[in-house]
Each structure stands twice: as C-alpha cells, then as structure tokens.
Design a protein around this motif. Structure first.
Motif, PDB file in Angstrom:
ATOM      1  N   GLN A 363       5.937  -3.096  -4.651  1.00  0.00           N
ATOM      2  CA  GLN A 363       4.503  -3.227  -4.451  1.00  0.00           C
ATOM      3  C   GLN A 363       4.157  -3.075  -2.972  1.00  0.00           C
ATOM      4  O   GLN A 363       5.017  -3.180  -2.107  1.00  0.00           O
ATOM      5  CB  GLN A 363       4.008  -4.579  -4.969  1.00  0.00           C
ATOM      6  CG  GLN A 363       4.703  -5.772  -4.339  1.00  0.00           C
ATOM      7  CD  GLN A 363       4.228  -7.083  -4.935  1.00  0.00           C
ATOM      8  OE1 GLN A 363       3.051  -7.257  -5.199  1.00  0.00           O
ATOM      9  NE2 GLN A 363       5.156  -8.016  -5.159  1.00  0.00           N
ATOM     10  N   ASP A 364       2.896  -2.818  -2.717  1.00  0.00           N
ATOM     11  CA  ASP A 364       2.378  -2.725  -1.351  1.00  0.00           C
ATOM     12  C   ASP A 364       1.008  -3.388  -1.355  1.00  0.00           C
ATOM     13  O   ASP A 364       0.045  -2.852  -1.900  1.00  0.00           O
ATOM     14  CB  ASP A 364       2.267  -1.263  -0.914  1.00  0.00           C
ATOM     15  CG  ASP A 364       1.731  -1.115   0.509  1.00  0.00           C
ATOM     16  OD1 ASP A 364       1.315  -2.134   1.096  1.00  0.00           O
ATOM     17  OD2 ASP A 364       1.722   0.017   1.029  1.00  0.00           O
ATOM     18  N   THR A 365       0.928  -4.557  -0.768  1.00  0.00           N
ATOM     19  CA  THR A 365      -0.331  -5.316  -0.759  1.00  0.00           C
ATOM     20  C   THR A 365      -0.846  -5.555   0.655  1.00  0.00           C
ATOM     21  O   THR A 365      -1.656  -6.441   0.885  1.00  0.00           O
ATOM     22  CB  THR A 365      -0.132  -6.672  -1.471  1.00  0.00           C
ATOM     23  OG1 THR A 365       0.907  -7.401  -0.801  1.00  0.00           O
ATOM     24  CG2 THR A 365       0.243  -6.472  -2.929  1.00  0.00           C
ATOM     25  N   GLU A 366      -0.370  -4.751   1.602  1.00  0.00           N
ATOM     26  CA  GLU A 366      -0.750  -4.962   3.001  1.00  0.00           C
ATOM     27  C   GLU A 366      -1.993  -4.178   3.408  1.00  0.00           C
ATOM     28  O   GLU A 366      -2.513  -4.373   4.501  1.00  0.00           O
ATOM     29  CB  GLU A 366       0.420  -4.576   3.918  1.00  0.00           C
ATOM     30  CG  GLU A 366       1.653  -5.457   3.733  1.00  0.00           C
ATOM     31  CD  GLU A 366       2.795  -5.025   4.634  1.00  0.00           C
ATOM     32  OE1 GLU A 366       2.594  -4.055   5.397  1.00  0.00           O
ATOM     33  OE2 GLU A 366       3.864  -5.657   4.577  1.00  0.00           O
ATOM     34  N   HIS A 367      -2.453  -3.272   2.550  1.00  0.00           N
ATOM     35  CA  HIS A 367      -3.600  -2.435   2.887  1.00  0.00           C
ATOM     36  C   HIS A 367      -4.796  -2.803   2.012  1.00  0.00           C
ATOM     37  O   HIS A 367      -4.675  -3.583   1.063  1.00  0.00           O
ATOM     38  CB  HIS A 367      -3.248  -0.955   2.706  1.00  0.00           C
ATOM     39  CG  HIS A 367      -2.086  -0.507   3.535  1.00  0.00           C
ATOM     40  ND1 HIS A 367      -0.773  -0.710   3.145  1.00  0.00           N
ATOM     41  CD2 HIS A 367      -2.035   0.134   4.734  1.00  0.00           C
ATOM     42  CE1 HIS A 367       0.035  -0.210   4.071  1.00  0.00           C
ATOM     43  NE2 HIS A 367      -0.706   0.302   5.045  1.00  0.00           N
ATOM     44  N   LYS A 370      -4.298  -1.319  -2.644  1.00  0.00           N
ATOM     45  CA  LYS A 370      -2.938  -1.809  -2.881  1.00  0.00           C
ATOM     46  C   LYS A 370      -2.355  -1.182  -4.145  1.00  0.00           C
ATOM     47  O   LYS A 370      -3.080  -0.575  -4.934  1.00  0.00           O
ATOM     48  CB  LYS A 370      -2.961  -3.337  -3.025  1.00  0.00           C
ATOM     49  CG  LYS A 370      -3.713  -4.057  -1.910  1.00  0.00           C
ATOM     50  CD  LYS A 370      -3.968  -5.502  -2.265  1.00  0.00           C
ATOM     51  CE  LYS A 370      -4.789  -6.207  -1.203  1.00  0.00           C
ATOM     52  NZ  LYS A 370      -6.159  -5.671  -1.065  1.00  0.00           N
ATOM     53  N   SER A 372       0.840  -2.161  -7.225  1.00  0.00           N
ATOM     54  CA  SER A 372       1.932  -2.996  -7.739  1.00  0.00           C
ATOM     55  C   SER A 372       2.448  -2.340  -9.005  1.00  0.00           C
ATOM     56  O   SER A 372       1.660  -1.884  -9.837  1.00  0.00           O
ATOM     57  CB  SER A 372       1.441  -4.415  -8.066  1.00  0.00           C
ATOM     58  OG  SER A 372       0.958  -5.072  -6.916  1.00  0.00           O
TER      59      SER A 372
END
Length: 377
Positions: A363-367, A370, A372
């Motif tokens: 997942q990538d939830t930094e932007h 996002k 998942s």
C-alpha cells in the motif's frame, strides 16, 4: 485565475475565449453602419452565444450581462425596446441551442451539478478579487494579504468613481461587463447556491480590462503608483500559483492522478519481474468515476473499475451508466480475488471488508491519492 485555468484541458479556457469573442462582436455590431455586414455580425454573435452555452452553461451570466447592457442603452436612447434588432440575435441563439435544450433540462434536474457550490456571500464576493489577483481564497488571506486586497479595492473604487463622473460610453460598457456577471451570479444564488470560483473565470478578462482602462486613463503619478501596486499583487499571485499548483479548493486536495499512475506502473513492472511465471495484473478499483476516468488516461491498458452505488449516473458520468466496470454494490465484488484500491477518502474500505477482503501490506498512504491492495481472506 486565467493562468490557472488556462492550462487545464477543460471548458473554462474555451468558454473564456468565446465570451471575449462574442463581446468583441457585440461592440462591432454597435459600430457597424453597413446593414449587410451588421447582419453577418449579428449571426456570428448568435452562433457564439449558442456555442458558449454548449461549451459551458454558466456563460449565461455573460449573455445576460450583454442583454442587460443593450436594454439599458435602448432605454437611455429613448428608443422602442421591442423594435430593436438584438431580439433577433437572441432568438436565433436560442434556436441554435434548442437541439440540446432537453438534454440541458435533464442535466439540471438529475443531480448532474456538482455538490460543491456555495451562496454568493460577502466573503465569496471578496474572494473574486483574492482569487483573480493572488490565487488565494479569502479564508487563506493573512493580515498582510488582506490589507493588500483591501488596498486594491479602495484604489479600484476611487479610480472608478472618478471615471463615472465623466459619463463616458466606454466606461459604462466596461462597468457592465465587469460587474454584470457578479450581479447575475448573486441573483442566481438567491434561488440556489451556485457559486464556485472557477464559474466566473470567463468574466475575469472584463474585470482586467476595466482595471487597465481605469489605470491608464488616470493622471501620471496615480497611474505609475497604480501600475506598480497591481503588478506587485499579480506577481504575488503568480508566485503563489506556482507554489500551490493544481490544487482543488473544494476537495482540499492536490490531484495526484499522474503520480499515482506512475507508481502503479512501477509496482506492476516490479511484480512481473519478481514472478517468473508471470502474473495477472491486479484490477484497479476506485472510489468513484472521477478517479477512474483520469487514471484511464494514463493507464489505458489496465482494467479500472469504479464504485457508483446509483441506479443511474447523471451529468458527465451518464455515458458510464451501463459500463461493465461499474461496481454497484457488494455483490459486484465477487468476481475479484484481489483488487488495487485507489482512493482519496477510503469510501469503500468497509464495503471491501464486508465482502471478505482484507488489506495486504502492499500500500501507499503517504500521498493525497492513495492505494491499498485488498485480497480475499
């Protein structure tokens, strides 16, 4: 505002161009003495009005301003209103628009309009100036920028008051074109809140024209001071636009579609390399058609599904109403073993979990945008 929406591939730049062209043609009509050429210009004006409405319905604020100016000129000249040629221009414009009229009516009654509009309050009225000059909504202005905008409004009112005393025709027309769209917007908002800052971007050239006219018609010392002050404001605005970029003040988000597409492509390539036997690329699932449409531009070879829990999609999403990629409810998720869920607000997390999916480590939830990966348990 003109710079901001000038580089978007949307209807605002086109609508602005049509509004300016139609206004120029209207001025030429008033000055033209040759009957044949005047009739050609009148036809061109009617076509531009119809084309403007087909491009963006909200250009009606410009056409109503034109109409109000023509009525005012007729009354001022003590001519019979019903015998004026401009009626034929607007009748022709309506006839040219008529084939699309029923579609427009349906769009206005089926929830096609975005639920982001506001009433035209005093703050939003001041925001017209803060957006156009500083590219800042009124609530973002600190004390310094607030004083700068207040100073501009004061300067604008002083210069305008001086020119009104002269009662020049040019001044009257520019005042109509600068103030008319705002007044029409206020009247519309009395019926239904419809204000969004970008809906008035096509009236910005007329406000700029009035400001430029007032500045260059004033005395030398005042002119130089006004020019320096205005260039300083616009300079701040351009710098701020460069810093803020493509920011959506309604969603309070900076769209990351292209960046997300790049990340997904990189992840897919990495996954394919790590699996020598090859792997089926995960289907993408988005929170709404909004994200799916834009992702589809950058990822044309991916299967991109979108969540739309509505019997019918309206407005710009209507063509997707019977799309095979529409996810209507939890049952539509049964065909997936895993999905790559792309979202701003995570509307579907609970639905996915209820359907038997669980979030994986990928997942990538930094932007702002996002993703998942969800797979069945």
């Amino acid at each position: 505002m003109l710079i901001r929406y000038g580089f978007e591939i949307r209807m605002y730049a086109m609508a602005t161009m049509l509004a300016v062209l139609a206004t120029i043609v209207l001025v030429l009509i008033e000055a033209e003495k040759n009957t044949k050429r005047r009739h050609l210009l009148q036809f061109a004006y009617a076509a531009l009005v119809a084309l403007g409405m087909l491009t963006l319905y909200y250009t009606i604020v410009i056409w109503l301003t034109h109409f109000a100016y023509l009525i005012w000129q007729t009354v001022k000249s003590k001519k019979p209103i019903l015998r004026q040629e401009f009626w034929l221009m607007y009748i022709l414009a309506v006839l040219l628009f008529t084939p699309w009229l029923f579609v427009a009516i349906k769009q206005f009654t089926n929830g096609a309009l975005a639920q982001i509009s506001e009433p035209m309050t005093v703050n939003n009225l001041l925001g017209v100036f803060s957006f156009n000059l500083l590219y800042k909504p009124i609530w973002q202005l600190d004390q310094i920028f607030g004083l700068l905008i207040l100073g501009f409004i004061t300067l604008f009112v002083v210069l305008l008051a001086k020119k009104i005393k002269n009662k020049q025709k040019n001044t009257s027309f520019l005042i109509f074109m600068a103030a008319g769209p705002l007044l029409v917007e206020i009247l519309i908002c009395l019926v239904k809140p419809m204000y969004v800052e970008r809906y008035l971007v096509y009236s910005a050239p007329f406000l700029i024209a009035l400001i430029a006219y007032l500045v260059f018609e004033t005395r030398s010392k005042q002119r130089y001071f006004s020019m320096v002050y205005l260039f300083a404001l616009v300079g701040f605005g351009i710098f701020n636009l460069q810093q803020v970029g493509n920011f959506n003040f309604q969603r309070m988000q900076k769209p990351d579609i292209r960046e997300m597409a790049t990340r997904i492509s990189a992840i897919s390539k990495k996954e394919n390399k790590s699996n020598q036997a090859g792997t089926t690329e995960l289907p993408i699932l988005t929170d709404s058609p909004y994200e799916a449409i834009e992702l589809g531009y950058y990822l044309p070879n991916n299967k991109i599904y979108f969540y739309a829990p509505y019997e019918e999609l309206g407005g710009g999403y209507a063509p997707l109403n019977k799309s095979e990629f529409k996810i209507f409810n939890e049952q539509d998720l049964r065909k997936f073993n895993c999905v790559r869920y792309v979202y701003y607000d995570a509307k579907m997390t609970t639905i996915l979990e209820d359907a038997g999916f669980s979030k994986t480590k990928n997942q990538d939830t930094e932007h702002a945008l996002k993703y998942s990966d969800f797979c069945r348990k």
